[in-house]
Design an enzyme around this catalytic site. Structure first.
Site, PDB file in Angstrom:
ATOM      1  CE  LYS A  39      -0.253  -0.223   5.038  1.00 53.81           C
ATOM      2  NZ  LYS A  39      -1.094  -0.627   6.194  1.00 53.81           N
ATOM      3  CE1 TYR A 271      12.533  31.453   3.648  1.00 51.32           C
ATOM      4  CE2 TYR A 271      11.954  29.117   3.668  1.00 51.32           C
ATOM      5  CZ  TYR A 271      12.120  30.309   2.978  1.00 51.32           C
ATOM      6  OH  TYR A 271      11.873  30.343   1.630  1.00 51.32           O
TER       7      TYR A 271
HETATM    8  C1  LIG Z   1      -0.340  -1.746   6.753  1.00 47.17           C
HETATM    9  C2  LIG Z   1      -0.982  -3.003   7.122  1.00 47.17           C
HETATM   10  C3  LIG Z   1      -0.219  -4.175   7.305  1.00 47.17           C
HETATM   11  C4  LIG Z   1       1.286  -4.178   7.324  1.00 47.17           C
HETATM   12  O1  LIG Z   1       1.697  -3.594   8.542  1.00 47.17           O
HETATM   13  P1  LIG Z   1       3.262  -3.481   8.935  1.00 47.17           P
HETATM   14  O2  LIG Z   1       3.247  -3.000  10.311  1.00 47.17           O
HETATM   15  O3  LIG Z   1       3.825  -2.495   7.964  1.00 47.17           O
HETATM   16  O4  LIG Z   1       3.813  -4.822   8.740  1.00 47.17           O
HETATM   17  C5  LIG Z   1      -0.879  -5.366   7.537  1.00 47.17           C
HETATM   18  N1  LIG Z   1      -2.224  -5.383   7.599  1.00 47.17           N
HETATM   19  C6  LIG Z   1      -2.987  -4.288   7.455  1.00 47.17           C
HETATM   20  C7  LIG Z   1      -4.455  -4.377   7.561  1.00 47.17           C
HETATM   21  C8  LIG Z   1      -2.401  -3.056   7.227  1.00 47.17           C
HETATM   22  O5  LIG Z   1      -3.144  -1.962   7.095  1.00 47.17           O
END
Ligand SMILES: *Cc1c(COP(=O)(O)O)cnc(C)c1O
Length: 410
Positions: A39, A271
């Site tokens: 993702k 800045y």
């Molecule tokens: C992002 C996510 C994962 C992976 O999580 P990590 O901590 O990056 O291993 C697994 N399951 C779901 C539902 C997620 O949203």
């Protein structure tokens, strides 16, 4: 950008490291299938090359948050099982059914959407029912579970859906020993048992993210869903450092020094003048800022390796650039600054930036912006042979190995 021009800023993505991490994680969960979570553009690493590399290394599922991400995987020709879990009313339900995606369903409204899409497509939808075992985010609450299970079984009897999975997600797996981990596991077992008593026959039951994959073998069930660990980043300092688990950071973020100049004592920098030169010195300009995902919260604290020495961000990180105090050194303009990488060359790591910015490694890599080109290294699976034989073998030698068979044009 020509090939020889030094890049303003770039993120090198070492796919050999990613594949090695997948193999290492599979060794931590030898009885479970592996869903590569890609993702958010593979946590900023580039979704398609990372999904392909993970599948080459033995992942058999791919997971995304949104259906659009999952559909993009299909459009690119990835035909492995793909699951997506973040749905909203009016989403691309029919496209997902037609693309044979595993669709997560957390409530009756979603089941209605998916059955309508299956009817319209005259296809059986693959559905994974999500239980809220204590995270308090998405998922079906235990009290509502029997009704959802009954409705899903009716839809299955009609041929509209096939319940392919039962699953959940942890709240505190990154805090080993947290009592909620065992509590969620107990609730998950009960909710799975209820569904199976009613006649659900899932292909996979799963709850483990990266920290659970690494620290709790009793959470592995039929499948594990690591994200962050696959990219060689620790879920949390409490879990440990990546190397404690044999994981190697995949992303290296570098920039070319855009200016080196002398400045007198008491000169304000960037800045707000939150940094003032303590004495006569040299200032280096790093041409990357929060517009590239370098967190502004790391102003005055972020670490950078410049010309073999660790430096600290001097003053504010701006949208496109920040300054480091080079203490009188004069590295050449255009020389490479390393914001983070695996750490082998003394460069900072993602975890160092997370600490400096008061956030987590996940956010550091995921926020690297679209203005930063991702350069995927070691795309060819054959380099792994060399990498496995000698982990010190560097990227350049691996590239040579790749080039050898087709170097007839030079
Ligand atoms: C992002 C996510 C994962 C992976 O999580 P990590 O901590 O990056 O291993 C697994 N399951 C779901 C539902 C997620 O949203």
């Amino acid at each position: 950008m020509t090939e020889t021009a030094p890049p303003r800023v770039r993120a090198e993505i070492d796919l050999a490291a990613l594949r090695a991490n997948v193999r290492t994680l599979r060794a931590h969960a030898p009885t479970a299938a592996f869903m590569a979570v890609v993702k958010a553009d593979a946590y900023g690493h580039g979704m398609l090359p990372c999904a392909r590399a993970a599948l080459e290394a033995g992942a058999t599922w791919v997971g995304t948050a949104t259906p659009e991400e999952a559909l993009a995987l299909r459009a690119a020709g990835i035909d492995a099982p793909v699951m997506c879990w973040l749905w909203t009313p009016g989403g691309p339900w029919r496209e997902a059914v037609e693309a044979d995606l595993d669709i997560s369903v957390s409530g009756l409204w979603a089941l209605r959407e998916v059955t309508a899409a299956a009817r319209a497509a005259t296809r059986t939808a693959r559905v994974q029912l999500k239980a809220d075992t204590g995270l308090g985010r998405n998922g079906c609450m235990p009290d509502d579970w029997p009704e959802l299970i009954a409705a899903a079984l009716r839809a299955e009897a009609e041929g509209l859906v096939r319940v392919t999975g039962l699953w959940s997600h942890f709240a505190c797996a990154d805090e080993p020993g947290h009592p909620s981990i065992q509590a969620q596991l107990d609730v998950f077992r009960e909710m799975v048992a209820h569904a199976e008593e009613q006649g659900v026959r899932p292909e996979v039951r799963h709850i483990a993210n990266s920290p659970a994959t690494l620290t709790r073998p009793d959470t592995h069930f039929d499948l594990v869903r690591p994200g962050i660990a696959m990219y060689g980043i620790s879920p949390s300092p409490e879990v440990g450092a990546p190397q404690d688990f044999g994981l190697r950071p995949v992303m290296t973020l570098t920039a070319s020094l855009a200016s080196v100049k002398h400045a007198p004592a008491q000169h304000g920098v960037s800045y707000g003048h939150h940094y003032t030169t303590p004495g006569a010195t040299t200032l280096g300009l790093i041409p990357a800022g929060y517009g590239d995902g370098v967190p502004r919260h790391a102003s005055g604290t972020g670490p950078v390796l410049v010309d073999g020495k660790l430096r600290t961000v001097a003053g504010r990180i701006a949208m496109d650039q920040f300054v480091v105090d080079l203490g009188g050194d004069e590295p050449g303009i255009g020389s490479q600054a390393v914001l983070f990488g695996p750490g082998d060359r003394g460069e900072p790591t993602v975890e160092d930036w997370a600490r400096a910015a008061g956030t987590i490694g996940y956010e550091i890599v995921t926020r690297i912006g679209s203005r930063v080109p991702r350069v995927h290294m070691n795309v060819d699976l054959n380099v792994d042979l060399n990498v496995d034989m000698n982990v010190d073998m560097n990227v350049d030698m691996s590239v040579d190995v790749n080039k050898a068979p087709n170097s007839t044009d030079d």
